[in-house]
Design an enzyme around this catalytic site. Structure first.
Site, mmCIF file in Angstrom:
data_model
loop_
_atom_site.group_PDB
_atom_site.id
_atom_site.type_symbol
_atom_site.label_atom_id
_atom_site.label_comp_id
_atom_site.label_asym_id
_atom_site.label_seq_id
_atom_site.Cartn_x
_atom_site.Cartn_y
_atom_site.Cartn_z
ATOM 1 N N ARG A 33 31.983 33.985 59.515
ATOM 2 C CA ARG A 33 30.675 34.521 59.101
ATOM 3 C C ARG A 33 29.582 34.105 60.093
ATOM 4 O O ARG A 33 28.691 34.881 60.410
ATOM 5 C CB ARG A 33 30.325 34.027 57.700
ATOM 6 C CG ARG A 33 31.407 34.302 56.656
ATOM 7 C CD ARG A 33 30.888 34.994 55.421
ATOM 8 N NE ARG A 33 31.823 34.932 54.318
ATOM 9 C CZ ARG A 33 32.981 35.609 54.242
ATOM 10 N NH1 ARG A 33 33.350 36.401 55.210
ATOM 11 N NH2 ARG A 33 33.767 35.498 53.186
ATOM 12 N N GLU A 177 41.769 32.439 40.026
ATOM 13 C CA GLU A 177 41.208 33.570 40.759
ATOM 14 C C GLU A 177 42.304 34.451 41.383
ATOM 15 O O GLU A 177 42.738 34.208 42.515
ATOM 16 C CB GLU A 177 40.258 33.073 41.863
ATOM 17 C CG GLU A 177 39.612 34.216 42.654
ATOM 18 C CD GLU A 177 38.702 33.735 43.782
ATOM 19 O OE1 GLU A 177 38.784 32.568 44.180
ATOM 20 O OE2 GLU A 177 37.902 34.554 44.271
ATOM 21 N N LYS A 219 38.515 34.157 37.266
ATOM 22 C CA LYS A 219 37.631 34.732 38.289
ATOM 23 C C LYS A 219 38.332 35.947 38.904
ATOM 24 O O LYS A 219 39.029 35.834 39.920
ATOM 25 C CB LYS A 219 37.302 33.675 39.359
ATOM 26 C CG LYS A 219 36.456 34.209 40.506
ATOM 27 C CD LYS A 219 35.855 33.103 41.350
ATOM 28 C CE LYS A 219 35.194 33.650 42.604
ATOM 29 N NZ LYS A 219 34.392 32.675 43.330
ATOM 30 N N SER A 261 32.685 38.761 44.152
ATOM 31 C CA SER A 261 32.029 39.994 44.625
ATOM 32 C C SER A 261 32.900 40.764 45.616
ATOM 33 O O SER A 261 32.774 41.998 45.706
ATOM 34 C CB SER A 261 30.651 39.707 45.215
ATOM 35 O OG SER A 261 30.720 38.808 46.294
ATOM 36 N N GLY A 262 33.747 40.095 46.373
ATOM 37 C CA GLY A 262 34.806 40.753 47.128
ATOM 38 C C GLY A 262 34.391 41.604 48.319
ATOM 39 O O GLY A 262 35.205 42.359 48.829
ATOM 40 N N GLY A 263 33.132 41.523 48.726
ATOM 41 C CA GLY A 263 32.702 42.346 49.858
ATOM 42 C C GLY A 263 31.819 43.515 49.454
ATOM 43 O O GLY A 263 31.433 44.333 50.288
ATOM 44 N N ARG A 294 29.649 35.973 48.953
ATOM 45 C CA ARG A 294 28.903 36.852 49.865
ATOM 46 C C ARG A 294 27.735 37.561 49.194
ATOM 47 O O ARG A 294 26.664 37.708 49.781
ATOM 48 C CB ARG A 294 29.859 37.881 50.486
ATOM 49 C CG ARG A 294 30.689 37.325 51.590
ATOM 50 C CD ARG A 294 31.879 38.203 51.888
ATOM 51 N NE ARG A 294 32.893 38.134 50.840
ATOM 52 C CZ ARG A 294 34.051 38.793 50.866
ATOM 53 N NH1 ARG A 294 34.330 39.581 51.894
ATOM 54 N NH2 ARG A 294 34.919 38.662 49.893
HETATM 55 C C1 5MM Z 1 37.002 36.112 47.100
HETATM 56 O O1 5MM Z 1 36.386 34.989 47.601
HETATM 57 C C2 5MM Z 1 35.678 34.175 46.664
HETATM 58 C C3 5MM Z 1 34.462 34.866 46.149
HETATM 59 O O2 5MM Z 1 33.670 35.231 47.251
HETATM 60 P P1 5MM Z 1 33.026 36.682 47.321
HETATM 61 O O3 5MM Z 1 32.062 36.785 46.161
HETATM 62 O O4 5MM Z 1 32.357 36.708 48.663
HETATM 63 O O5 5MM Z 1 34.164 37.661 47.222
HETATM 64 C C4 5MM Z 1 35.286 32.891 47.354
HETATM 65 O O6 5MM Z 1 35.091 31.857 46.425
HETATM 66 C C5 5MM Z 1 36.319 32.504 48.371
HETATM 67 O O7 5MM Z 1 37.390 31.905 47.733
HETATM 68 C C6 5MM Z 1 35.644 31.624 49.384
HETATM 69 O O8 5MM Z 1 34.663 32.363 50.065
HETATM 70 C C7 5MM Z 1 36.604 30.972 50.356
HETATM 71 O O9 5MM Z 1 37.460 31.859 50.950
HETATM 72 P P2 5MM Z 1 38.483 31.310 52.073
HETATM 73 O O10 5MM Z 1 39.106 32.594 52.602
HETATM 74 O O11 5MM Z 1 37.691 30.607 53.101
HETATM 75 O O12 5MM Z 1 39.485 30.435 51.418
#
Ligand code: 5MM
Length: 338
Positions: A33, A177, A219, A261-263, A294
């Site tokens: 990021r 999750e 989640k 939120s997933g992007g 995100r």
């Molecule tokens: C799906 O990722 C989780 C939620 O983030 P978004 O709302 O951006 O989708 C997030 O908690 C995620 O597990 C972390 O960002 C860590 O991800 P990494 O890939 O670094 O393990």
């Protein structure tokens, strides 16, 4: 397991229409990021950015808990105060991501399995001693030609269940999750089918591993068309598909569901969460809320870009997204808030 302690943590996390802020990006994800925005990928920049987040004024008005990463839970602000003290002083509950990321599932055509079960009991005990009160483990499911396979779904569901029961044994609330990714050209109907199958399998494994459903949080992803799907989908369609999928697959004993939120864009995530509350709140057996990374952080990160002079504006953007999502939890979010 001290059940009352776990229930108290869940009650606080879900109280007052607040939600969770995920700031648990691994070093690799945080660096990715940063690289996209020309920010140096150093431990100092990551620490400064995380300090900016947790010292955001009034963050506790919308955020009940934050998910930290192993590097972050041990860090301190520039004046030497531990991040955990900063959070505890404003009543934000600290949690910790305990998975070790995903790797290729052998003989499964690019599908992923989440690593981190080896030595997990000892790591959980250390996080409890540091002050974490909940934990998170993410499984990733990809929709594509011939996937997800039953083998991938079951392997990830079992890992989630084994993680969750170890958390409860250690005195941490497990956040489970299972993420069905948005990447791909699949329809919302395909996402619904895969998400339902994954959730049913996860809850079967949670039952087999004797996870206490009342003492965990889920989640999940929202049910959405793939990013490359051409068919437009309204907020109401997403809300209906998501809630129907969850009603069919998540037991009523689960106290809360906090979406990732997933992007999605920040605004879309807030609007879709809002639509779920407006249309379905009275029918839901569980509390629904957000656990976004995100969709809360991205606007702030884009403003900050490692410039001290932009820290205040970045914090305002972060607080704004948190406020919008709390409004969504009350069914009071409108685009006018933007
Ligand atoms: C799906 O990722 C989780 C939620 O983030 P978004 O709302 O951006 O989708 C997030 O908690 C995620 O597990 C972390 O960002 C860590 O991800 P990494 O890939 O670094 O393990």
């Amino acid at each position: 397991m001290n059940m009352q302690q776990l229930l108290n943590t869940i009650k606080s996390l879900l109280a007052h229409d607040k939600g969770l802020l995920a700031m648990d990006e691994s070093v690799a994800t945080c660096n990715k990021r940063f690289a996209n925005l020309g920010i140096p990928q150093t431990i100092d920049a990551r620490r400064a950015y995380r300090e900016l987040i947790i010292t955001t004024p009034n963050l506790n008005e919308s955020i009940s808990g934050v998910i930290l990463y192993d590097e972050t839970i041990r860090q301190h602000t520039a004046d030497g105060t531990s991040f955990l003290k900063v959070l505890n002083d404003v009543g934000i509950i600290p949690g910790i991501k305990v998975d070790k990321g995903t790797e290729e599932l052998a003989h499964h055509n690019g599908e992923k399995i989440t690593a981190g079960l080896d030595g997990l009991r000892d790591r959980l005990n250390e996080y409890v001693a540091l002050g974490a009160r909940f934990a998170k483990w993410r499984a990733v499911i990809i929709i594509g030609e011939g996937i997800p396979t039953q083998g991938c779904i079951e392997a990830n569901a079992q890992a989630l269940a084994r993680y969750a029961v170890l958390c409860q044994e250690a005195g941490l609330v497990p956040i489970v999750e299972p993420e069905v990714l948005m990447e791909g050209a699949h329809t919302i109907e395909q996402c619904s089918e895969v998400t339902e199958k994954m959730l049913r399998t996860v809850f079967k494994q949670l039952y087999l591993q004797r996870v206490v459903l009342e003492a965990m949080l889920l989640k999940p992803n929202m049910v959405l068309p793939g990013l490359a799907c051409a068919k437009p989908t309204s907020e109401d369609e997403v809300a209906e598909a998501t809630i129907n999928c969850l009603l069919r697959s998540v037991p009523a004993a689960v106290p809360g569901i906090a979406f990732l939120s997933g992007g999605q864009s920040s605004e879309a995530a807030s609007a879709r969460l809002n639509a779920m509350h407006v249309k379905f709140k009275s029918r839901l057996p569980w509390t629904i809320t957000f656990s976004f990374a995100r969709a809360i952080q991205q606007p702030a990160l884009e403003i900050w870009r490692n410039q001290t002079s932009k820290a205040l504006a970045a914090q305002q953007a972060l607080a704004h997204r948190a406020t919008c999502n709390r409004a969504a939890n009350r069914g009071e979010y409108t685009p006018a808030l933007e």
